[in-house]
Enzyme design. Sequence first.
Site, PDB file in Angstrom:
ATOM      1  N   PRO A 120     -16.637   4.409  -3.080  1.00 58.10           N
ATOM      2  CA  PRO A 120     -16.859   5.431  -4.101  1.00 58.10           C
ATOM      3  C   PRO A 120     -15.635   6.310  -4.309  1.00 58.10           C
ATOM      4  O   PRO A 120     -14.833   6.522  -3.407  1.00 58.10           O
ATOM      5  CB  PRO A 120     -18.035   6.240  -3.550  1.00 58.10           C
ATOM      6  CG  PRO A 120     -17.989   6.026  -2.070  1.00 58.10           C
ATOM      7  CD  PRO A 120     -17.479   4.623  -1.888  1.00 58.10           C
ATOM      8  N   ILE A 121     -15.536   6.799  -5.552  1.00 56.12           N
ATOM      9  CA  ILE A 121     -14.421   7.676  -5.907  1.00 56.12           C
ATOM     10  C   ILE A 121     -14.827   9.142  -5.825  1.00 56.12           C
ATOM     11  O   ILE A 121     -14.076  10.014  -6.266  1.00 56.12           O
ATOM     12  CB  ILE A 121     -13.912   7.353  -7.328  1.00 56.12           C
ATOM     13  CG1 ILE A 121     -15.057   7.488  -8.345  1.00 56.12           C
ATOM     14  CG2 ILE A 121     -13.302   5.952  -7.371  1.00 56.12           C
ATOM     15  CD1 ILE A 121     -14.607   7.371  -9.782  1.00 56.12           C
ATOM     16  N   ASP A 122     -15.991   9.413  -5.241  1.00 55.32           N
ATOM     17  CA  ASP A 122     -16.480  10.793  -5.235  1.00 55.32           C
ATOM     18  C   ASP A 122     -15.550  11.735  -4.487  1.00 55.32           C
ATOM     19  O   ASP A 122     -15.406  12.907  -4.861  1.00 55.32           O
ATOM     20  CB  ASP A 122     -17.899  10.864  -4.661  1.00 55.32           C
ATOM     21  CG  ASP A 122     -17.978  10.394  -3.220  1.00 55.32           C
ATOM     22  OD1 ASP A 122     -17.419   9.330  -2.926  1.00 55.32           O
ATOM     23  OD2 ASP A 122     -18.592  11.090  -2.393  1.00 55.32           O
ATOM     24  N   LEU A 123     -14.886  11.251  -3.419  1.00 58.88           N
ATOM     25  CA  LEU A 123     -13.969  12.120  -2.679  1.00 58.88           C
ATOM     26  C   LEU A 123     -12.782  12.523  -3.548  1.00 58.88           C
ATOM     27  O   LEU A 123     -12.304  13.661  -3.472  1.00 58.88           O
ATOM     28  CB  LEU A 123     -13.486  11.423  -1.410  1.00 58.88           C
ATOM     29  CG  LEU A 123     -14.553  11.120  -0.351  1.00 58.88           C
ATOM     30  CD1 LEU A 123     -13.932  10.392   0.827  1.00 58.88           C
ATOM     31  CD2 LEU A 123     -15.222  12.407   0.120  1.00 58.88           C
ATOM     32  N   CYS A 158     -10.728  -5.687  -4.887  1.00 59.51           N
ATOM     33  CA  CYS A 158     -11.479  -6.636  -4.058  1.00 59.51           C
ATOM     34  C   CYS A 158     -12.935  -6.202  -3.903  1.00 59.51           C
ATOM     35  O   CYS A 158     -13.224  -5.019  -3.732  1.00 59.51           O
ATOM     36  CB  CYS A 158     -10.845  -6.761  -2.673  1.00 59.51           C
ATOM     37  SG  CYS A 158      -9.384  -7.818  -2.622  1.00 59.51           S
ATOM     38  N   ASP A 210      -7.871  -3.964   7.320  1.00 56.04           N
ATOM     39  CA  ASP A 210      -7.130  -5.007   6.609  1.00 56.04           C
ATOM     40  C   ASP A 210      -6.638  -6.122   7.521  1.00 56.04           C
ATOM     41  O   ASP A 210      -6.085  -7.110   7.039  1.00 56.04           O
ATOM     42  CB  ASP A 210      -5.940  -4.400   5.852  1.00 56.04           C
ATOM     43  CG  ASP A 210      -6.350  -3.774   4.532  1.00 56.04           C
ATOM     44  OD1 ASP A 210      -7.519  -3.936   4.127  1.00 56.04           O
ATOM     45  OD2 ASP A 210      -5.505  -3.132   3.885  1.00 56.04           O
ATOM     46  N   ILE A 227     -15.469   0.405   8.402  1.00 60.16           N
ATOM     47  CA  ILE A 227     -14.909   0.994   7.176  1.00 60.16           C
ATOM     48  C   ILE A 227     -15.673   0.526   5.941  1.00 60.16           C
ATOM     49  O   ILE A 227     -16.117   1.339   5.126  1.00 60.16           O
ATOM     50  CB  ILE A 227     -13.416   0.645   7.040  1.00 60.16           C
ATOM     51  CG1 ILE A 227     -12.649   1.015   8.318  1.00 60.16           C
ATOM     52  CG2 ILE A 227     -12.816   1.361   5.827  1.00 60.16           C
ATOM     53  CD1 ILE A 227     -12.694   2.476   8.685  1.00 60.16           C
ATOM     54  N   ASN A 242       0.806  -1.223   0.000  1.00 62.51           N
ATOM     55  CA  ASN A 242       0.000   0.000   0.000  1.00 62.51           C
ATOM     56  C   ASN A 242       0.838   1.272   0.000  1.00 62.51           C
ATOM     57  O   ASN A 242       0.291   2.373  -0.101  1.00 62.51           O
ATOM     58  CB  ASN A 242      -0.964  -0.008   1.183  1.00 62.51           C
ATOM     59  CG  ASN A 242      -2.063  -1.035   1.020  1.00 62.51           C
ATOM     60  OD1 ASN A 242      -2.397  -1.418  -0.108  1.00 62.51           O
ATOM     61  ND2 ASN A 242      -2.620  -1.505   2.121  1.00 62.51           N
TER      62      ASN A 242
END
EC number: 2.5.1.7
Length: 417
Positions: free
Chosen positions: A124-127, A118, A306, A328, A23
């Site tokens: 969402p990718i809005d942020l 996954c 995770d 989360i 990551n």
Amino acid sequence: MNKIIVNGGKSLKGEVNINSAKNSVLPIIAASILSGDKCIIENAPMLEDVFVISEVLKSISSEVDIDRDNNKIIIDTSNICNSEPCSELVKKLRASFLIMGPMISRFGNFKISLPGGCNIGTRPIDLHLKGLNALGADINIGYGYVEAKADKLKGNKIYLDFPSVGATENLMMAAVLAEGDTIIQNAAEEPEIEDLAKFLNSMGANIVGAGTDTINIIGVKDLKGVVHKPIYDRIEAGTFMTAAAITRSKIKLNGVNEGHLRPIIAKLTEIGVKIDTNGDSMIVDGNHQLKPVDIKTMPYPGFPTDMQAQTMALLTSIEGTSIVTETIFENRFMHATEMKRMGSNIKIDGRSAVIEGGNELTGCEVKATDLRAGAALILCGLVARGSTNVTDVYHIDRGYANIEKKLQALGAEIYRI
């Protein structure tokens, strides 16, 4: 090779070397786009996700050389001439979306298909898009694609509604070449954010506050290529710490950062595991009376989502009632169904799982529904009676390099077919 077979009942002993953090490496590979120069990543993990994002960069005409023998990645982005990466590659890996910030910042336009990864809930990718829009990008979404254009990004104050790691990374990368100052508030505080900032600053960026909830970025004109060694993988370390605990064994981990592992250390210590750290090495002793605990996943520095599945595996082996609450992602208990097939007593109630631990597990065929779920099922297999066959192990290969070989070296009876 699509199965990992685990014959349970073996104790573990010896040492295991922890890789550098996936990551961290993924956003760092994306950030190399900003330099238009050659960047070298040393001690890089040889993982499927790393290979996929490298292919994504190649699809926009970057040169990426992966030296598997020396765990090194050499990236040259000087000849990028394509503003739309291969959609089939992007759909394989959610982290592909991290190249959007660098591409808009350097070239002013970019088009990308909606990302994959996954299946652990809506992410969402809005942020990302709201933040890029605040920096001056014109965003259009349609037919499964996102397109962004900007003559020149301009610094701005951005407040994230949630401390998203990916959004923080994308906006930080976009802002380093923007005109003026950018402030990201309610930013993610993960160690991987700090590592990305360290990489960018070594390239010539001006970033202060990474690792806190407020990041200040003063835009610069250009960045240079650098050599970087990423931080250790705290999730891989946590997984092997949990392997020692679930098998009631004592092992040594080499390549750890105690500060990054504090949430995991605190919870394992509460369970009864003995942990001693010396520099970047750690002794984990699970051969003690362990007790049930309650866990709630939270953004860093809280307990990491995770590590939720792996810890649930451990709790199934401990007599008593434990409750795991996932805050989360809303769909991250799919591994519970597979664990129940092995004999675990787990009840799901919304975002919480109630574990009545202590039942003997029995090996059977189970499916790795995602990366961390796959690791958790291997952990269950280590203590199950008989043989456990874990299928769909391509998920596991996305985040663990040669997990079966590392466990073999510790004494586990595990192999891949």
